[in-house]
Design a protein around this motif. Structure first.
Motif, PDB file in Angstrom:
ATOM      1  N   SER A  24       0.833  -1.212   0.000  1.00 48.95           N
ATOM      2  CA  SER A  24       0.000   0.000   0.000  1.00 48.95           C
ATOM      3  C   SER A  24       0.860   1.252   0.000  1.00 48.95           C
ATOM      4  CB  SER A  24      -0.926   0.020   1.216  1.00 48.95           C
ATOM      5  OG  SER A  24      -1.849  -1.019   1.132  1.00 48.95           O
ATOM      6  N   ILE A  33      -2.274   3.295  -9.051  1.00 43.01           N
ATOM      7  CA  ILE A  33      -3.567   2.769  -8.625  1.00 43.01           C
ATOM      8  C   ILE A  33      -3.451   1.245  -8.627  1.00 43.01           C
ATOM      9  CG2 ILE A  33      -4.888   4.773  -9.396  1.00 43.01           C
ATOM     10  CD1 ILE A  33      -5.660   3.174 -11.904  1.00 43.01           C
ATOM     11  N   PRO A  34      -4.285   0.559  -7.857  1.00 38.96           N
ATOM     12  CA  PRO A  34      -4.148  -0.896  -7.761  1.00 38.96           C
ATOM     13  C   PRO A  34      -4.137  -1.627  -9.097  1.00 38.96           C
ATOM     14  CG  PRO A  34      -5.593  -0.101  -6.037  1.00 38.96           C
ATOM     15  CD  PRO A  34      -5.303   1.081  -6.940  1.00 38.96           C
ATOM     16  N   SER A  35      -4.884  -1.153 -10.073  1.00 41.34           N
ATOM     17  CA  SER A  35      -4.920  -1.862 -11.360  1.00 41.34           C
ATOM     18  C   SER A  35      -3.621  -1.698 -12.157  1.00 41.34           C
ATOM     19  CB  SER A  35      -6.112  -1.403 -12.195  1.00 41.34           C
ATOM     20  OG  SER A  35      -6.016  -0.018 -12.474  1.00 41.34           O
ATOM     21  N   LEU A  59      -9.091  -8.656  -0.723  1.00 46.92           N
ATOM     22  CA  LEU A  59      -9.230  -7.198  -0.610  1.00 46.92           C
ATOM     23  C   LEU A  59      -8.435  -6.484  -1.698  1.00 46.92           C
ATOM     24  CD1 LEU A  59      -9.023  -6.738   3.275  1.00 46.92           C
ATOM     25  CD2 LEU A  59     -11.024  -6.384   1.808  1.00 46.92           C
ATOM     26  N   LEU A  60      -7.223  -6.973  -1.954  1.00 49.21           N
ATOM     27  CA  LEU A  60      -6.425  -6.390  -3.036  1.00 49.21           C
ATOM     28  C   LEU A  60      -7.124  -6.562  -4.381  1.00 49.21           C
ATOM     29  CD1 LEU A  60      -2.741  -7.441  -2.216  1.00 49.21           C
ATOM     30  CD2 LEU A  60      -3.742  -5.157  -2.063  1.00 49.21           C
ATOM     31  N   GLN A  63      -9.870  -4.170  -4.843  1.00 50.30           N
ATOM     32  CA  GLN A  63      -9.344  -2.828  -5.104  1.00 50.30           C
ATOM     33  C   GLN A  63      -8.838  -2.680  -6.537  1.00 50.30           C
ATOM     34  OE1 GLN A  63      -6.311  -2.272  -2.139  1.00 50.30           O
ATOM     35  NE2 GLN A  63      -7.781  -2.296  -0.454  1.00 50.30           N
ATOM     36  N   GLY A  64      -8.618  -3.800  -7.230  1.00 46.49           N
ATOM     37  CA  GLY A  64      -8.194  -3.733  -8.628  1.00 46.49           C
ATOM     38  C   GLY A  64      -6.854  -4.372  -8.939  1.00 46.49           C
TER      39      GLY A  64
END
Length: 169
Positions: A24, A33-35, A59-60, A63-64
């Motif tokens: 994170s 961003i996560p993606s 969860l990850l 988030q993408g």
């Protein structure tokens, strides 16, 4: 075009208490961003994962972050867990790609893996695509992405930049 950096993560890394908080922090530091990232995990690491680890991976994923099973087919290869694990992508091991265009039994297994993965809404990547025959075969079987020496050998960061960016001539 989807742009993402995928990183192989070992089972030992996943077990480190600070792994998810460090991830994170890195996303924030590098303004990602996560993606923008993908985590590639072995079948073994996912099968051995406890409930808390699977919850954190889920969860990850929500988030993408793209979660991939790397080298599929070389570990447990149980299709029963595919719909239970938080994964988006299945990377078929090179050992399945090597002879699939040439041998009926290998082709049947390869096609079955691709078919099951697609029916579970998983992206399918074939690893070890080294020849024109591999490329044509994988495309004919609706593999989503191809990876291997047919496209490029591993590159340093400097060579990767020139490979990806158009020349200015």
């Amino acid at each position: 075009m989807r742009s993402q950096v995928a990183t192989n993560i070992s089972g030992k890394q996943l077990l480190q208490k600070e792994f998810f908080s460090q991830l994170s922090e890195l996303l924030e530091i590098y303004e990602l961003i996560p993606s923008d990232i993908g985590l590639e995990l072995t079948e073994h690491a996912l099968i051995e994962a406890d409930d808390e680890l699977l919850k954190n991976l889920s969860l990850l994923q929500v988030q993408g972050v793209d979660i991939a099973i790397d080298d599929f087919g070389t570990g447990y290869s149980s299709l029963s867990y595919l719909n239970k694990l938080p994964v988006n992508t299945l990377k078929i091991d090179k050992s399945f790609v090597d002879n699939a265009p040439y041998r009926n039994n290998d082709s049947a297994i390869f096609e079955a893996i691709v078919d099951v993965a697609h029916k579970l809404d998983l992206l399918v990547i074939a690893e070890g695509v080294e020849t024109t025959q591999h490329v044509e075969y994988c495309k004919s079987k609706n593999v989503d992405m191809l990876q291997g020496y047919s496209y490029s050998k591993p590159l340093s960061s400097q060579k990767l930049e020139s490979f990806l960016l158009p020349s200015k001539s």
